[in-house]
Design a protein around this motif. Structure first.
Motif, PDB file in Angstrom:
ATOM      1  N   LEU A 188       2.112  -4.334  -3.813  1.00  0.00           N
ATOM      2  CA  LEU A 188       1.574  -3.563  -4.942  1.00  0.00           C
ATOM      3  C   LEU A 188       2.006  -2.091  -5.005  1.00  0.00           C
ATOM      4  O   LEU A 188       1.264  -1.247  -5.538  1.00  0.00           O
ATOM      5  CB  LEU A 188       0.038  -3.665  -4.951  1.00  0.00           C
ATOM      6  N   HIS A 189       3.201  -1.757  -4.517  1.00  0.00           N
ATOM      7  CA  HIS A 189       3.652  -0.353  -4.611  1.00  0.00           C
ATOM      8  C   HIS A 189       5.166  -0.310  -4.428  1.00  0.00           C
ATOM      9  O   HIS A 189       5.655  -0.492  -3.316  1.00  0.00           O
ATOM     10  CB  HIS A 189       2.927   0.465  -3.527  1.00  0.00           C
ATOM     11  N   THR A 190       5.896  -0.106  -5.531  1.00  0.00           N
ATOM     12  CA  THR A 190       7.359  -0.007  -5.462  1.00  0.00           C
ATOM     13  C   THR A 190       7.862   1.016  -6.497  1.00  0.00           C
ATOM     14  O   THR A 190       7.165   1.346  -7.445  1.00  0.00           O
ATOM     15  CB  THR A 190       8.054  -1.354  -5.783  1.00  0.00           C
ATOM     16  N   HIS A 191       9.078   1.466  -6.272  1.00  0.00           N
ATOM     17  CA  HIS A 191       9.704   2.464  -7.154  1.00  0.00           C
ATOM     18  C   HIS A 191      11.054   1.972  -7.663  1.00  0.00           C
ATOM     19  O   HIS A 191      11.798   1.310  -6.945  1.00  0.00           O
ATOM     20  CB  HIS A 191       9.905   3.776  -6.395  1.00  0.00           C
ATOM     21  N   SER A 192      11.365   2.344  -8.908  1.00  0.00           N
ATOM     22  CA  SER A 192      12.650   1.998  -9.531  1.00  0.00           C
ATOM     23  C   SER A 192      13.404   3.281  -9.871  1.00  0.00           C
ATOM     24  O   SER A 192      12.950   4.387  -9.564  1.00  0.00           O
ATOM     25  CB  SER A 192      12.410   1.195 -10.806  1.00  0.00           C
ATOM     26  N   THR A 193      14.544   3.112 -10.557  1.00  0.00           N
ATOM     27  CA  THR A 193      15.323   4.274 -11.005  1.00  0.00           C
ATOM     28  C   THR A 193      14.595   5.096 -12.065  1.00  0.00           C
ATOM     29  O   THR A 193      15.087   6.145 -12.462  1.00  0.00           O
ATOM     30  CB  THR A 193      16.681   3.825 -11.580  1.00  0.00           C
ATOM     31  N   LEU A 223       1.376  -6.427   2.490  1.00  0.00           N
ATOM     32  CA  LEU A 223       0.941  -7.222   1.348  1.00  0.00           C
ATOM     33  C   LEU A 223      -0.527  -6.963   1.002  1.00  0.00           C
ATOM     34  O   LEU A 223      -1.283  -6.447   1.826  1.00  0.00           O
ATOM     35  CB  LEU A 223       1.124  -8.712   1.656  1.00  0.00           C
ATOM     36  N   THR A 224      -0.892  -7.350  -0.221  1.00  0.00           N
ATOM     37  CA  THR A 224      -2.273  -7.281  -0.708  1.00  0.00           C
ATOM     38  C   THR A 224      -2.756  -8.708  -0.949  1.00  0.00           C
ATOM     39  O   THR A 224      -1.995  -9.551  -1.432  1.00  0.00           O
ATOM     40  CB  THR A 224      -2.320  -6.466  -2.022  1.00  0.00           C
TER      41      THR A 224
END
Ligand code: AMP
Ligand code: ZN
Ligand code: FE
Ligand code: FE
Length: 279
Positions: free
Chosen positions: A5-10, A260-261
């Motif tokens: 539940l936590h990611t980053h993109s461009t 993970l969640t």
């Protein structure tokens, strides 16, 4: 069910586009992923299309920058209304302030190392929320270091010689903004001391009183001891416990799915949020 539940993109400082990120999450065997770019929802539409195409659940969110005096705090917002004006305008103001800050940092660093604002712009995807990782990429390209990571221990360190704060709501204001926008506020990496100072347990209790919903306990920047302390705190305050990778693509060592969640926690987040989970 494997949920990250936590990611980053461009759209902020990740290295994969929103669609590529969603595909990578599916290939990593995840059943669901949250896109939580810093101070922006610009990646939501592209990520939604990709999630529907590959058949993975997508939790649309953002990582809201907060400034409590000299202390930088990150608040995850899940499933808020992206059109809600107060939250949207607050994040837009933080992005503008981030740009002023990155320009100023670049000026200061440029006195001691080969670096110009044009270099930083060249390493910031158009429209992305700019941050130290983009400055790091420009420094790497200019031969100052071999990897982003090394620079965060030196030139770009928290409270380092070139670190400048930017304007953002306090964590308490941000919790209220997120709730008013129908979002579910979860404190990101709340005990990650290696990033600098953190909120005290009393301060986190204050956020819980204001409606904070969860603590991101399982995160690579937490030691086993910090995870235990945060899990106990979440229990005593009645907060949900989440876990996530904080994946940034090749820009950081974090791997998709490394934390993970549980599906039960996602169900509670979903019940509270104003925007649907994409499935
Ligand atoms: P900023 O948003 O400008 O304050 O920069 C903070 C961002 O830098 C966070 O999103 C972190 O994920 C990233 N970051 C922090 N430490 C590192 C590191 N050691 N290597 C790569 N990225 C980092
Ligand atoms: Zn980041
Ligand atoms: Fe963060
Ligand atoms: Fe993050």
């Amino acid at each position: 069910m494997r949920l990250d539940l936590h990611t980053h993109s461009t759209c902020s400082d990740g290295t994969l586009s929103p669609a590529a990120l969603v595909r990578a999450a599916s290939e990593a065997g995840l059943d669901g992923v949250a896109l939580t770019d810093h101070d922006t929802t610009a990646g939501w539409a592209e990520a939604t299309e990709a999630a529907l195409a590959v058949g993975i659940a997508l939790v649309r969110g953002a990582e809201v920058s907060c400034q409590d005096g000299a202390l930088g705090v990150h608040l995850l917002s899940y499933l808020h209304d992206p059109e809600d004006a107060p939250l949207r305008d607050s994040m837009a103001a933080a992005r503008t302030s981030r740009e002023h800050r990155a320009r100023r940092m670049t000026e200061l660093i440029g006195r001691d190392y080969p670096l110009t604002w044009a270099d930083v712009v060249a390493h910031t995807p158009p429209g992305a929320t700019v941050g130290r990782p983009h400055i790091a990429d420009a420094l790497v390209a200019n031969g100052v270091a071999t990897h982003r990571d090394a620079l965060f221990a030196t030139i770009l360190a928290n409270d380092g010689p070139y670190d400048i704060p930017y304007q953002a709501p306090t964590s308490l204001e941000a919790v209220r903004l997120v709730l008013a926008a129908g979002g579910v506020p979860v404190l990101a990496h709340p005990a990650a001391g290696r990033r600098g100072a953190t909120l005290t347990e009393e301060e986190i209790a204050g956020l819980a009183d204001a409606g904070l919903v969860g603590l991101e306990v399982d995160h690579r920047d937490h030691t086993p001891q910090q995870r235990r302390r945060m899990r106990d705190l979440a229990r005593s305050l009645g907060l949900l416990v989440t876990g996530a990778s904080d994946f940034h693509g090749t820009g950081k060592k974090n791997e998709l799915g490394e934390n993970l969640t549980s599906p039960e926690v996602l169900a509670q987040i979903e019940a509270l949020g104003r925007t649907a989970v994409v499935r």
